[in-house]
Design a protein around this motif. Structure first.
Motif, mmCIF file in Angstrom:
data_model
loop_
_atom_site.group_PDB
_atom_site.id
_atom_site.type_symbol
_atom_site.label_atom_id
_atom_site.label_comp_id
_atom_site.label_asym_id
_atom_site.label_seq_id
_atom_site.Cartn_x
_atom_site.Cartn_y
_atom_site.Cartn_z
ATOM 1 N N ARG A 20 0.860 -1.177 0.000
ATOM 2 C CA ARG A 20 0.000 0.000 0.000
ATOM 3 C C ARG A 20 0.903 1.237 0.000
ATOM 4 N NH1 ARG A 20 -5.064 -0.345 3.881
ATOM 5 N NH2 ARG A 20 -5.993 -1.468 2.126
ATOM 6 N N PRO A 21 1.706 1.383 -1.062
ATOM 7 C CA PRO A 21 2.753 2.415 -1.057
ATOM 8 C C PRO A 21 2.218 3.843 -1.006
ATOM 9 C CG PRO A 21 2.534 1.423 -3.240
ATOM 10 C CD PRO A 21 1.715 0.588 -2.307
ATOM 11 N N GLU A 22 0.988 4.042 -1.501
ATOM 12 C CA GLU A 22 0.441 5.417 -1.488
ATOM 13 C C GLU A 22 0.232 5.924 -0.072
ATOM 14 O OE1 GLU A 22 -3.064 2.608 -1.385
ATOM 15 O OE2 GLU A 22 -1.090 2.706 -2.358
ATOM 16 N N LEU A 23 0.124 5.026 0.898
ATOM 17 C CA LEU A 23 0.000 5.401 2.312
ATOM 18 C C LEU A 23 1.225 4.986 3.115
ATOM 19 C CD1 LEU A 23 -3.730 4.355 2.952
ATOM 20 C CD2 LEU A 23 -2.836 6.659 2.519
ATOM 21 N N ARG A 24 2.263 4.568 2.411
ATOM 22 C CA ARG A 24 3.504 4.071 3.030
ATOM 23 C C ARG A 24 3.249 2.841 3.905
ATOM 24 N NH1 ARG A 24 8.126 7.755 2.424
ATOM 25 N NH2 ARG A 24 7.392 9.511 1.192
ATOM 26 N N ASN A 25 2.376 1.994 3.417
ATOM 27 C CA ASN A 25 2.188 0.640 3.956
ATOM 28 C C ASN A 25 1.800 0.584 5.433
ATOM 29 O OD1 ASN A 25 3.134 -0.331 1.365
ATOM 30 N ND2 ASN A 25 5.202 0.114 2.077
ATOM 31 N N PRO A 26 0.722 1.262 5.827
ATOM 32 C CA PRO A 26 0.258 1.109 7.208
ATOM 33 C C PRO A 26 -0.226 -0.316 7.446
ATOM 34 C CG PRO A 26 -1.412 2.223 5.895
ATOM 35 C CD PRO A 26 -0.200 2.098 5.018
ATOM 36 N N ILE A 27 -0.102 -0.786 8.676
ATOM 37 C CA ILE A 27 -0.479 -2.180 8.959
ATOM 38 C C ILE A 27 -1.618 -2.295 9.961
ATOM 39 C CG2 ILE A 27 1.786 -3.098 8.419
ATOM 40 C CD1 ILE A 27 2.149 -3.369 11.527
ATOM 41 N N SER A 28 -2.179 -1.164 10.411
ATOM 42 C CA SER A 28 -3.196 -1.239 11.464
ATOM 43 C C SER A 28 -4.588 -1.557 10.939
ATOM 44 C CB SER A 28 -3.235 0.081 12.234
ATOM 45 O OG SER A 28 -3.538 1.166 11.364
ATOM 46 N N ASP A 29 -4.837 -1.328 9.655
ATOM 47 C CA ASP A 29 -6.164 -1.581 9.110
ATOM 48 C C ASP A 29 -6.446 -3.081 9.074
ATOM 49 O OD1 ASP A 29 -6.430 1.105 8.762
ATOM 50 O OD2 ASP A 29 -6.064 1.073 6.592
ATOM 51 N N ALA A 30 -7.701 -3.441 9.276
ATOM 52 C CA ALA A 30 -8.080 -4.847 9.384
ATOM 53 C C ALA A 30 -7.710 -5.642 8.136
ATOM 54 C CB ALA A 30 -9.578 -4.965 9.655
ATOM 55 N N ASP A 31 -7.865 -5.028 6.959
ATOM 56 C CA ASP A 31 -7.579 -5.779 5.734
ATOM 57 C C ASP A 31 -6.091 -6.093 5.596
ATOM 58 O OD1 ASP A 31 -6.943 -3.107 5.260
ATOM 59 O OD2 ASP A 31 -7.928 -3.011 3.300
ATOM 60 N N MET A 32 -5.232 -5.167 6.024
ATOM 61 C CA MET A 32 -3.800 -5.433 5.961
ATOM 62 C C MET A 32 -3.387 -6.470 7.003
ATOM 63 S SD MET A 32 -0.887 -4.979 4.483
ATOM 64 C CE MET A 32 -0.687 -3.435 3.568
ATOM 65 N N VAL A 33 -3.953 -6.377 8.197
ATOM 66 C CA VAL A 33 -3.672 -7.392 9.220
ATOM 67 C C VAL A 33 -4.021 -8.777 8.685
ATOM 68 C CG1 VAL A 33 -4.354 -8.286 11.484
ATOM 69 C CG2 VAL A 33 -3.906 -5.843 11.196
ATOM 70 N N GLU A 34 -5.200 -8.904 8.103
ATOM 71 C CA GLU A 34 -5.626 -10.202 7.582
ATOM 72 C C GLU A 34 -4.725 -10.666 6.446
ATOM 73 O OE1 GLU A 34 -7.745 -12.204 8.877
ATOM 74 O OE2 GLU A 34 -8.471 -10.791 10.398
ATOM 75 N N ALA A 35 -4.290 -9.727 5.604
ATOM 76 C CA ALA A 35 -3.428 -10.103 4.481
ATOM 77 C C ALA A 35 -2.086 -10.627 4.975
ATOM 78 C CB ALA A 35 -3.220 -8.908 3.559
ATOM 79 N N VAL A 36 -1.516 -9.997 5.988
ATOM 80 C CA VAL A 36 -0.249 -10.476 6.542
ATOM 81 C C VAL A 36 -0.440 -11.841 7.203
ATOM 82 C CG1 VAL A 36 1.578 -10.028 8.226
ATOM 83 C CG2 VAL A 36 0.689 -8.145 6.847
#
Length: 266
Positions: A20-36
């Motif tokens: 998610r480079p446009e936001l510099r890859n935040p990890i707190s959002d639920a969708d990113m947590v699930e993806a990791v």
């Protein structure tokens, strides 16, 4: 796995890229947590994966929290404290537990900034190497919050209590050279050579017998939170497992015969 985490596997080395480079890859959002979590879930059962590299797309490793969703009743903050607690438990706090349970070694290739939860994400990894432009900050206090993702447990174990207090209580940026000096990273390389350096290190790890390597990682992690006598008990049990592998016998034979070993994960 979604395109929030890109995956590339070559020669037993799995490279995961936060995307998610446009936001510099935040990890707190639920969708990113699930993806990791989805990317990590199958790895313990796949002996063919011998090392993981974690990095970020674009100019930054991870900005941590999504600043656009912070504030009153935004993001993880539900407004109601009891629900906010659940949001953390069911969300970002699952990440350090998943990394702790992972048997495969993980190298964080830190490109650019690793801020707040992004710094803590790097701490969740086993090894950290940094490009020269990398910067780290345990910056929660500057936003009027605390490290809610495990950073206050991880950071002192990596850099020592005094340096951890300095970083967490000031929130100040630490550049790559300071990160090297305090043990936050083990190597600093030119930005252009970061991924090559990460792959070279991963290849050295991946060349070793996979069961012995995984057991060694588990012993190192277990030693973080164990007494010596309890640790020795676990070490003896794991050593018994290692002695019974084909790869152990192959390593001894190859050493005696002065040849390259052929490790199969058996």
């Amino acid at each position: 796995m979604t395109d929030l985490v890109l995956s590339d596997r070559q020669d037993g080395i799995l490279t995961l890229t936060l995307n998610r480079p446009e936001l510099r890859n935040p990890i707190s959002d639920a969708d990113m947590v699930e993806a990791v979590l989805d990317a990590l879930a199958p790895l313990n059962g796949d002996i063919g994966v011998r090392c993981v590299i974690l990095t970020g797309a674009g100019p930054g490793f991870s900005s941590g929290g999504n600043i656009n969703k912070m504030g009153e009743a935004g993001g993880l903050n539900a407004g109601l404290p009891a629900q906010t607690r659940r949001n953390y438990k069911d969300g970002i706090q699952r990440l350090p537990l998943a990394f702790e349970a992972l048997e495969v070694p993980v190298i964080a290739a830190v490109n650019g900034a690793a801020i707040g939860a992004g710094c803590d994400l790097a701490l969740m990894c086993d090894i950290r190497i940094a490009g020269q432009s990398a910067k780290f900050a345990e910056s929660f206090v500057k936003l009027g919050i605390v490290p809610g993702d495990g950073g206050a447990w991880l950071l002192p174990r990596v850099v020592g209590f005094s340096k951890a207090c300095e970083m967490a209580l000031t929130g100040d940026l630490v550049d790559a050279e300071e990160a090297l000096a305090c043990g936050l990273v083990s190597k600093v390389v030119p930005d252009a050579g970061l991924m090559d350096a990460a792959r070279a290190l991963a290849a050295k790890i991946a060349a070793n017998p996979p069961h012995a390597m995984r057991l060694t990682k588990k012993l190192l992690r277990q030693g973080w939170r164990s007494t010596l006598d309890a640790h020795l008990d676990v070490a003896a049990a794991m050593q018994a497992l290692a002695h019974a592998t084909r790869d152990h016998n192959e390593a001894i034979a190859a050493f005696k015969e002065k040849r390259k070993p052929d490790f199969t994960g058996e």
